[in-house]
Design a protein around this motif. Structure first.
Motif, short mmCIF file in Angstrom:
data_model
loop_
_atom_site.label_atom_id
_atom_site.label_comp_id
_atom_site.label_asym_id
_atom_site.label_seq_id
_atom_site.Cartn_x
_atom_site.Cartn_y
_atom_site.Cartn_z
N ALA A 191 1.03 -1.09 0.04
CA ALA A 191 -0.09 0.11 -0.04
C ALA A 191 0.95 1.34 -0.07
CB ALA A 191 -1.17 -0.14 1.16
N LEU A 192 2.03 1.03 0.48
CA LEU A 192 2.92 2.42 0.80
C LEU A 192 3.59 2.48 -0.66
CD1 LEU A 192 4.49 4.65 1.88
CD2 LEU A 192 5.93 2.96 3.33
N VAL A 193 3.90 1.30 -1.41
CA VAL A 193 4.69 1.63 -2.64
C VAL A 193 3.51 2.13 -3.46
CG1 VAL A 193 5.54 0.17 -4.58
CG2 VAL A 193 6.31 -0.43 -2.26
N ALA A 194 2.40 1.61 -3.48
CA ALA A 194 1.32 2.12 -4.44
C ALA A 194 1.04 3.80 -4.26
CB ALA A 194 0.13 1.32 -4.21
N ALA A 195 1.09 4.13 -2.88
CA ALA A 195 0.86 5.49 -2.60
C ALA A 195 2.09 6.44 -3.26
CB ALA A 195 1.04 5.68 -1.16
N GLY A 196 3.25 5.93 -3.27
CA GLY A 196 4.38 6.57 -3.77
C GLY A 196 4.13 6.64 -5.23
N ARG A 197 3.70 5.67 -5.98
CA ARG A 197 3.49 5.85 -7.38
C ARG A 197 2.13 6.90 -7.57
NH1 ARG A 197 3.12 0.02 -7.05
NH2 ARG A 197 4.93 -0.99 -7.77
N GLU A 198 1.25 6.87 -6.80
CA GLU A 198 0.05 7.85 -6.98
C GLU A 198 0.79 9.39 -6.62
OE1 GLU A 198 -2.78 6.63 -4.15
OE2 GLU A 198 -3.19 4.62 -5.11
N ALA A 199 1.44 9.53 -5.79
CA ALA A 199 1.98 10.78 -5.43
C ALA A 199 2.93 11.08 -6.78
CB ALA A 199 3.06 10.62 -4.22
N MET A 200 3.74 10.41 -7.38
CA MET A 200 4.22 10.83 -8.58
C MET A 200 3.41 11.32 -9.57
SD MET A 200 7.61 10.61 -8.20
CE MET A 200 8.90 9.98 -7.18
N ASP A 201 2.43 10.21 -9.89
CA ASP A 201 1.26 10.55 -10.89
C ASP A 201 0.51 12.00 -10.46
OD1 ASP A 201 2.10 8.29 -12.15
OD2 ASP A 201 0.41 7.01 -11.37
N ALA A 202 0.31 12.30 -9.28
CA ALA A 202 -0.22 13.55 -8.79
C ALA A 202 0.61 14.74 -8.90
CB ALA A 202 -0.80 13.24 -7.60
N HIS A 203 1.60 14.65 -9.65
CA HIS A 203 2.54 15.76 -9.98
C HIS A 203 3.20 16.28 -8.76
CE1 HIS A 203 1.04 15.28 -13.95
NE2 HIS A 203 -0.14 15.46 -13.47
N ARG A 204 3.38 15.59 -7.46
CA ARG A 204 3.86 16.26 -6.31
C ARG A 204 5.38 16.14 -6.62
NH1 ARG A 204 -0.23 17.82 -2.81
NH2 ARG A 204 -1.65 16.08 -2.64
N HIS A 205 6.03 16.98 -7.56
CA HIS A 205 7.60 17.01 -7.73
C HIS A 205 8.13 18.48 -7.38
CE1 HIS A 205 6.49 13.70 -10.30
NE2 HIS A 205 5.46 14.52 -11.19
N GLN A 206 7.51 19.29 -6.74
CA GLN A 206 8.00 20.60 -6.31
C GLN A 206 8.19 20.67 -5.04
OE1 GLN A 206 9.27 21.80 -8.95
NE2 GLN A 206 8.01 20.37 -10.39
N TYR A 207 9.01 21.64 -4.27
CA TYR A 207 9.17 21.95 -3.03
C TYR A 207 7.82 21.80 -2.14
CZ TYR A 207 13.51 23.98 -4.28
OH TYR A 207 14.73 24.31 -4.61
N ALA A 208 7.78 21.02 -1.19
CA ALA A 208 6.68 20.93 0.00
C ALA A 208 7.22 21.95 0.76
CB ALA A 208 6.79 19.60 0.53
N VAL A 209 6.32 22.22 1.90
CA VAL A 209 6.65 23.31 2.74
C VAL A 209 7.90 22.84 3.61
CG1 VAL A 209 6.02 24.14 5.33
CG2 VAL A 209 4.27 23.89 3.37
N THR A 210 8.92 23.75 3.66
CA THR A 210 10.28 23.47 4.18
C THR A 210 10.09 22.58 5.58
OG1 THR A 210 10.96 25.66 3.38
CG2 THR A 210 12.28 24.50 4.96
N TRP A 211 9.38 22.76 6.50
CA TRP A 211 9.56 22.03 7.58
C TRP A 211 8.40 20.82 7.63
CZ3 TRP A 211 8.74 27.30 7.98
CH2 TRP A 211 7.39 27.74 7.93
N GLY A 212 7.90 20.38 6.14
CA GLY A 212 7.13 19.26 6.21
C GLY A 212 5.83 19.58 5.75
N ALA A 213 5.23 18.72 4.49
CA ALA A 213 4.00 18.96 4.10
C ALA A 213 3.10 18.64 5.39
CB ALA A 213 3.76 17.84 3.14
N PRO A 214 1.95 19.86 5.02
CA PRO A 214 0.92 19.80 6.16
C PRO A 214 0.02 18.53 6.42
CG PRO A 214 0.78 21.71 4.80
CD PRO A 214 1.78 20.87 4.12
N GLU A 215 -0.28 17.76 5.35
CA GLU A 215 -0.70 16.44 5.64
C GLU A 215 0.05 15.49 6.22
OE1 GLU A 215 -0.17 16.54 1.07
OE2 GLU A 215 -0.30 18.10 2.67
N LEU A 216 1.35 15.57 6.08
CA LEU A 216 2.28 14.77 6.82
C LEU A 216 2.42 15.11 8.25
CD1 LEU A 216 4.59 12.48 6.91
CD2 LEU A 216 6.19 14.06 5.97
N ARG A 217 2.43 16.04 8.26
CA ARG A 217 2.72 16.64 9.94
C ARG A 217 1.59 16.27 10.61
NH1 ARG A 217 2.93 21.84 9.96
NH2 ARG A 217 3.24 22.44 7.75
#
Length: 390
Positions: A43-69
């Protein structure tokens, strides 16, 4: 030509990574560097592919993406039993390696003193040197790796600014008891010392031992910088996702250090790992059970060799006493073992600030078939004669 900085001459390249290269050179089974030889959860590997396909290629918030925090704060609160302010108490880093560097640089100035238990994960000494701080060592005495309270008090009384605590411990596998942690906490309060905790193996603890989060001890939340990562818990050591959790006034400074060290961790991977942080409690229970089975496989072979070792209480390492082979240098022995036995260890001297050549470290973060193959090779040690004197 000008000379390079004097501080870089004080330490060598990582012996752990060096032994991985030696293992590759000789076709040996790598029990040196601590990474699993299986894939992360599907499920984590699949989420990685989905993040790439969702064009998450540019900087996140410096101290961490809000949804991750947000997800990380909820996960920490679930296991620590205390509320976490994801907006003000977290900074996401490039692995726990950067987290510890950020923590040390946040609280220490050049000339400060930093306490370390010995043996210690090799990065801590280098972190202190790069920060301009002076390491102060406190012995964990083999074979059970307990500390002397009097020696610990002398270290704190010597004028420490910070103390580094790895729990569960790499390399020796100790899980410190609540009573031991209480002794450290009392000294930290008495001498007004920060405590930098490395808790990356928080979920790899073997019964009857239990992990106690240092920041949950009375009075410690305001002076603890908890460094951890997602690498070991989710088998993603190459993703390099870690974090520092501390009080808001500390994190406000840590974010500045992190910003100028690395800017930020990989954006698509930050988004992907939210999936893993929402795994149920059963995931963590099975993780510890799986590593417990792996430990028993490797220790079963070590029992057959007759070589002394310390049974790990947590993490996925075992310190093996190889002094009977008569090598004056554990580095020389590690190279011989890799070449002739076909299993690569880490020389134990890389975890000590003084000459100590009795030990090597093995890791059991491997599939059962890998451990059985390594174990069969390790049995050749029973046939190896002590090295003749020159």
């Amino acid at each position: 030509m000008p000379e390079t900085s004097r501080r870089t001459a004080v330490f060598t390249e990582s012996m752990i990574r060096e032994m991985s290269r030696v293992a590759t050179r000789h076709g040996a089974i790598n029990l040196a560097q601590g990474f699993p030889d299986w894939d992360p959860p599907a499920a984590l590997v699949a989420a990685g592919r989905e993040a790439m396909d969702a064009h998450r290629h540019q900087y996140a918030v410096t101290w961490g993406a809000p949804e991750l925090r947000t997800a990380l704060g909820a996960k920490i609160a679930r296991f620590m039993g205390v509320p976490v302010d994801a907006e003000r108490e977290l900074v996401v880093t490039c692995g726990a390696t950067e987290a510890m560097m950020v923590a040390m640089m946040t609280v220490c100035d050049p000339g400060d003193r930093v306490g370390l238990f010995t043996p210690f994960y090799e990065n801590y000494g280098a972190d202190a040197v790069l920060t301009g701080a002076t390491p102060v060592h406190v012995s964990l005495q083999p074979p059970d790796y307990r500390f002397d309270p009097a020696e610990l008090r002398r270290a704190f009384a010597s004028g420490l600014k910070a103390f580094v605590l790895c729990n569960p411990s790499n390399p020796c596998g100790r899980v410190f008891t609540r009573e031991e942690l209480g002794q450290i906490a009392a000294l930290a309060e008495e001498f007004d010392v920060f405590v930098l905790t490395d808790e990356v193996y928080e979920h790899i603890v073997f019964p009857p031992h239990r992990h106690t989060y240092f920041a949950t001890l009375p009075g410690m939340a305001e002076r603890t910088l908890m460094c951890s990562s997602l690498s070991k818990t989710f088998s993603i050591t190459g993703w390099r996702l870690g974090y520092v959790h501390a009080a808001p006034r500390i994190i406000a400074q840590a974010r500045k250090v992190h910003d100028f060290l690395t800017v930020g961790a990989a954006a698509p991977l930050q988004h992907a790992v939210v999936t893993a942080l929402n795994f149920p409690s059963s995931y963590y229970e099975e993780l510890a059970a799986e590593y417990g089975r792996s430990r028993d496989v490797l220790l079963g072979y070590l029992d057959r060799t007759g070589l002394p070792y310390t049974r790990p209480e947590g993490a996925y390492f075992v310190m093996l006493d190889v002094s009977r082979f008569g090598y004056a240098s554990d580095v020389e022995f590690a190279h011989w073992m890799t070449r002739e036995i076909g299993v690569a260890p880490v020389p134990g001297s890389s975890f000590f600030p003084y000459p100590e050549h009795r030990y090597v470290r093995l890791n059991f973060a491997k599939r059962p078939e890998t451990l059985h193959a390594a174990g069969e090779r390790l049995l050749r040690l029973t046939e190896a004669a002590p090295r003749p004197e020159r």
